[in-house]
Design a protein around this motif. Structure first.
Motif, PDB file in Angstrom:
ATOM      1  N   ALA A  14     -14.845 -81.782  11.720  1.00 41.25           N
ATOM      2  CA  ALA A  14     -14.464 -81.973  10.309  1.00 41.25           C
ATOM      3  C   ALA A  14     -13.035 -82.500  10.210  1.00 41.25           C
ATOM      4  CB  ALA A  14     -14.607 -80.662   9.538  1.00 41.25           C
ATOM      5  N   THR A  15     -12.154 -82.007  11.053  1.00 39.94           N
ATOM      6  CA  THR A  15     -10.765 -82.475  11.047  1.00 39.94           C
ATOM      7  C   THR A  15     -10.690 -83.943  11.437  1.00 39.94           C
ATOM      8  OG1 THR A  15      -9.963 -80.245  11.572  1.00 39.94           O
ATOM      9  CG2 THR A  15      -8.459 -82.084  12.016  1.00 39.94           C
ATOM     10  N   LEU A  16     -11.452 -84.337  12.446  1.00 39.70           N
ATOM     11  CA  LEU A  16     -11.488 -85.750  12.836  1.00 39.70           C
ATOM     12  C   LEU A  16     -12.032 -86.604  11.694  1.00 39.70           C
ATOM     13  CD1 LEU A  16     -12.784 -85.445  16.509  1.00 39.70           C
ATOM     14  CD2 LEU A  16     -10.444 -85.968  15.760  1.00 39.70           C
ATOM     15  N   ALA A  17     -13.072 -86.123  11.026  1.00 43.14           N
ATOM     16  CA  ALA A  17     -13.641 -86.870   9.894  1.00 43.14           C
ATOM     17  C   ALA A  17     -12.625 -86.987   8.759  1.00 43.14           C
ATOM     18  CB  ALA A  17     -14.916 -86.190   9.404  1.00 43.14           C
ATOM     19  N   THR A  18     -11.876 -85.927   8.515  1.00 38.82           N
ATOM     20  CA  THR A  18     -10.833 -85.973   7.478  1.00 38.82           C
ATOM     21  C   THR A  18      -9.794 -87.028   7.825  1.00 38.82           C
ATOM     22  OG1 THR A  18     -11.142 -83.658   6.829  1.00 38.82           O
ATOM     23  CG2 THR A  18      -8.993 -84.638   6.348  1.00 38.82           C
ATOM     24  N   LEU A  19      -9.360 -87.042   9.080  1.00 39.56           N
ATOM     25  CA  LEU A  19      -8.383 -88.050   9.498  1.00 39.56           C
ATOM     26  C   LEU A  19      -8.947 -89.459   9.379  1.00 39.56           C
ATOM     27  CD1 LEU A  19      -6.846 -86.235  12.591  1.00 39.56           C
ATOM     28  CD2 LEU A  19      -5.689 -86.754  10.428  1.00 39.56           C
ATOM     29  N   ALA A  20     -10.232 -89.621   9.667  1.00 39.32           N
ATOM     30  CA  ALA A  20     -10.864 -90.939   9.546  1.00 39.32           C
ATOM     31  C   ALA A  20     -10.882 -91.395   8.094  1.00 39.32           C
ATOM     32  CB  ALA A  20     -12.280 -90.904  10.114  1.00 39.32           C
ATOM     33  N   LYS A  21     -11.124 -90.454   7.180  1.00 36.62           N
ATOM     34  CA  LYS A  21     -11.193 -90.794   5.751  1.00 36.62           C
ATOM     35  C   LYS A  21      -9.823 -90.997   5.120  1.00 36.62           C
ATOM     36  CE  LYS A  21     -15.352 -88.163   4.646  1.00 36.62           C
ATOM     37  NZ  LYS A  21     -15.833 -86.967   3.946  1.00 36.62           N
ATOM     38  N   THR A  22      -8.861 -90.157   5.506  1.00 36.09           N
ATOM     39  CA  THR A  22      -7.587 -90.126   4.789  1.00 36.09           C
ATOM     40  C   THR A  22      -6.423 -90.754   5.524  1.00 36.09           C
ATOM     41  OG1 THR A  22      -6.973 -87.953   5.664  1.00 36.09           O
ATOM     42  CG2 THR A  22      -8.277 -87.991   3.626  1.00 36.09           C
ATOM     43  N   GLY A  23      -6.584 -90.968   6.829  1.00 37.13           N
ATOM     44  CA  GLY A  23      -5.461 -91.473   7.607  1.00 37.13           C
ATOM     45  C   GLY A  23      -4.595 -90.325   8.098  1.00 37.13           C
ATOM     46  N   PRO A  24      -3.459 -90.654   8.710  1.00 40.12           N
ATOM     47  CA  PRO A  24      -2.592 -89.631   9.291  1.00 40.12           C
ATOM     48  C   PRO A  24      -2.185 -88.569   8.271  1.00 40.12           C
ATOM     49  CG  PRO A  24      -1.880 -91.816   9.962  1.00 40.12           C
ATOM     50  CD  PRO A  24      -2.927 -92.004   8.901  1.00 40.12           C
ATOM     51  N   ARG A  25      -2.154 -87.319   8.747  1.00 38.59           N
ATOM     52  CA  ARG A  25      -1.803 -86.185   7.874  1.00 38.59           C
ATOM     53  C   ARG A  25      -0.922 -85.198   8.633  1.00 38.59           C
ATOM     54  NH1 ARG A  25      -6.312 -85.081   3.993  1.00 38.59           N
ATOM     55  NH2 ARG A  25      -4.852 -83.628   3.076  1.00 38.59           N
ATOM     56  N   ARG A  26      -0.176 -84.412   7.880  1.00 39.99           N
ATOM     57  CA  ARG A  26       0.595 -83.303   8.441  1.00 39.99           C
ATOM     58  C   ARG A  26      -0.365 -82.186   8.840  1.00 39.99           C
ATOM     59  NH1 ARG A  26       5.863 -82.286   4.660  1.00 39.99           N
ATOM     60  NH2 ARG A  26       6.576 -84.439   4.598  1.00 39.99           N
ATOM     61  N   ILE A  27       0.050 -81.384   9.795  1.00 40.37           N
ATOM     62  CA  ILE A  27      -0.773 -80.254  10.215  1.00 40.37           C
ATOM     63  C   ILE A  27      -1.011 -79.309   9.039  1.00 40.37           C
ATOM     64  CG2 ILE A  27      -0.744 -78.141  11.616  1.00 40.37           C
ATOM     65  CD1 ILE A  27       0.237 -79.807  13.951  1.00 40.37           C
ATOM     66  N   THR A  28      -0.010 -79.099   8.214  1.00 39.57           N
ATOM     67  CA  THR A  28      -0.188 -78.206   7.057  1.00 39.57           C
ATOM     68  C   THR A  28      -1.250 -78.739   6.104  1.00 39.57           C
ATOM     69  OG1 THR A  28       1.677 -79.284   5.953  1.00 39.57           O
ATOM     70  CG2 THR A  28       2.133 -77.222   7.095  1.00 39.57           C
ATOM     71  N   GLU A  29      -1.284 -80.050   5.911  1.00 39.75           N
ATOM     72  CA  GLU A  29      -2.299 -80.663   5.041  1.00 39.75           C
ATOM     73  C   GLU A  29      -3.694 -80.526   5.657  1.00 39.75           C
ATOM     74  OE1 GLU A  29       0.381 -84.242   3.083  1.00 39.75           O
ATOM     75  OE2 GLU A  29      -0.704 -84.598   4.943  1.00 39.75           O
ATOM     76  N   LEU A  30      -3.778 -80.738   6.961  1.00 33.93           N
ATOM     77  CA  LEU A  30      -5.068 -80.597   7.643  1.00 33.93           C
ATOM     78  C   LEU A  30      -5.569 -79.158   7.567  1.00 33.93           C
ATOM     79  CD1 LEU A  30      -4.511 -82.796  10.825  1.00 33.93           C
ATOM     80  CD2 LEU A  30      -6.095 -83.255   8.930  1.00 33.93           C
ATOM     81  N   ALA A  31      -4.671 -78.210   7.767  1.00 33.32           N
ATOM     82  CA  ALA A  31      -5.061 -76.793   7.698  1.00 33.32           C
ATOM     83  C   ALA A  31      -5.611 -76.466   6.323  1.00 33.32           C
ATOM     84  CB  ALA A  31      -3.863 -75.902   8.030  1.00 33.32           C
TER      85      ALA A  31
END
Length: 127
Positions: A14-31
């Motif tokens: 899910a985290t990889l999919a989020t990065l694919a959809k949204t682009g680079p993110r901070r760890i806090t945003e991913l959490a």
């Protein structure tokens, strides 16, 4: 999707999919996006980084911030996993009756709208 063979946890995928959809993110945003603690996401990112799926880079707009982004291998993993899901659903749909396929087709606009609402809710979590 849960029946597909996997080599990563659902949270990692899910985290990889989020990065694919949204682009680079901070760890806090991913959490926050994945509903885990920041320390748990830090560990998850470290494991995925060691696997070559993500990398950490400095944020050009704020040198104090580190962003997590997909590597080429991470992008390939997301694409492959997505295609596996598409193929699995296609095989299942092939087993439906013509009436059931027609009912699914008729429901597509509502399902797409539902997905848009979910994406909008994720973008504005305080709503």
């Amino acid at each position: 999707m849960r029946r597909l063979p996997r080599d990563l946890s659902l949270t990692s995928a899910a985290t990889l999919a989020t990065l694919a959809k949204t682009g680079p993110r901070r760890i806090t945003e991913l959490a926050a996006a994945e509903g885990v603690t920041q320390p748990a996401m830090t560990v998850l990112v470290r494991v995925m980084e060691e696997s070559g799926l993500v990398e950490r880079k400095g944020d050009p707009s704020d040198k104090r911030v580190t962003l997590v982004s997909l590597t080429e291998a991470g992008t390939s993993y997301v694409r492959t996993r997505h295609q596996a899901g598409v193929d699995a659903y296609a095989r299942l749909i092939d087993e439906l009756t013509a009436d059931e396929v027609e009912a699914l087709t008729a429901a597509l606009p509502a399902l797409l709208h539902l997905a848009e609402l979910e994406n909008h809710a994720r973008a504005e979590p305080d709503r």
